[in-house]
Design a protein around this motif. Structure first.
Motif, PDB file in Angstrom:
ATOM      1  N   ASP A 233     -28.516  40.380 -33.935  1.00 57.45           N
ATOM      2  CA  ASP A 233     -29.716  41.223 -33.888  1.00 57.45           C
ATOM      3  C   ASP A 233     -30.194  41.560 -32.476  1.00 57.45           C
ATOM      4  O   ASP A 233     -31.312  42.012 -32.294  1.00 57.45           O
ATOM      5  N   GLU A 234     -29.396  41.326 -31.472  1.00 61.65           N
ATOM      6  CA  GLU A 234     -29.709  41.700 -30.095  1.00 61.65           C
ATOM      7  C   GLU A 234     -28.698  42.749 -29.650  1.00 61.65           C
ATOM      8  O   GLU A 234     -27.522  42.666 -29.987  1.00 61.65           O
ATOM      9  N   GLU A 235     -29.162  43.737 -28.883  1.00 60.63           N
ATOM     10  CA  GLU A 235     -28.263  44.769 -28.371  1.00 60.63           C
ATOM     11  C   GLU A 235     -27.993  44.541 -26.895  1.00 60.63           C
ATOM     12  O   GLU A 235     -28.908  44.271 -26.124  1.00 60.63           O
ATOM     13  N   TYR A 236     -26.724  44.657 -26.530  1.00 58.34           N
ATOM     14  CA  TYR A 236     -26.290  44.467 -25.154  1.00 58.34           C
ATOM     15  C   TYR A 236     -25.423  45.643 -24.738  1.00 58.34           C
ATOM     16  O   TYR A 236     -24.925  46.390 -25.574  1.00 58.34           O
TER      17      TYR A 236
ATOM     18  N   LYS B  25     -23.799  44.930 -30.498  1.00 60.95           N
ATOM     19  CA  LYS B  25     -24.894  44.254 -31.180  1.00 60.95           C
ATOM     20  C   LYS B  25     -24.393  42.885 -31.626  1.00 60.95           C
ATOM     21  O   LYS B  25     -23.372  42.779 -32.286  1.00 60.95           O
TER      22      LYS B  25
ATOM     23  N   LYS C 221     -28.787  43.448 -20.668  1.00 59.64           N
ATOM     24  CA  LYS C 221     -29.795  43.623 -21.721  1.00 59.64           C
ATOM     25  C   LYS C 221     -30.778  44.647 -21.196  1.00 59.64           C
ATOM     26  O   LYS C 221     -31.434  44.426 -20.180  1.00 59.64           O
TER      27      LYS C 221
ATOM     28  N   ASN D  36     -21.932  49.731 -25.925  1.00 58.85           N
ATOM     29  CA  ASN D  36     -23.032  49.052 -26.612  1.00 58.85           C
ATOM     30  C   ASN D  36     -22.481  48.069 -27.626  1.00 58.85           C
ATOM     31  O   ASN D  36     -21.566  48.403 -28.371  1.00 58.85           O
TER      32      ASN D  36
END
Length: 94
Positions: free
Chosen positions: A78-81, A75, A13, A73
């Protein structure tokens, strides 16, 4: 849902990009550099290469520096990793 990496992959993250310079100048979103520092969220089990077991050298919660253009990348909720191979991690920040 939860991301569980396979092999020698690590889920990261990204930490927030700096919005101001050390001298106090506010940077617009386009001028901010992509951060290369991230927190380890999940770690794969490792892999076997040429008959030898390759152990993972990072653990969940570690802060690491990774290669600038490394990884994929993703998603999720609603979180990007970012999913990277262990070889793309350059250092652990202590």
């Amino acid at each position: 849902m939860k991301l569980v990496p396979l092999g020698d992959r690590v889920v990261l993250k990204e930490l927030k990009a700096e919005e101001t310079t050390k001298s106090g100048i506010v940077l617009p979103g386009q001028a901010q550099e992509k951060p290369q520092q991230a927190e380890v969220i999940a770690v794969g089990p490792g892999k076997v290469e040429d008959g030898k077991e390759v152990k993972m050298e990072v653990a969940v919660g570690d802060q690491v520096i990774y290669s600038k253009y490394a990884g994929t990348n993703v998603k999720l909720e609603d979180e990007e990793y970012i999913i990277v191979k262990q070889d793309d991690i350059l250092a652990v920040v202590k």
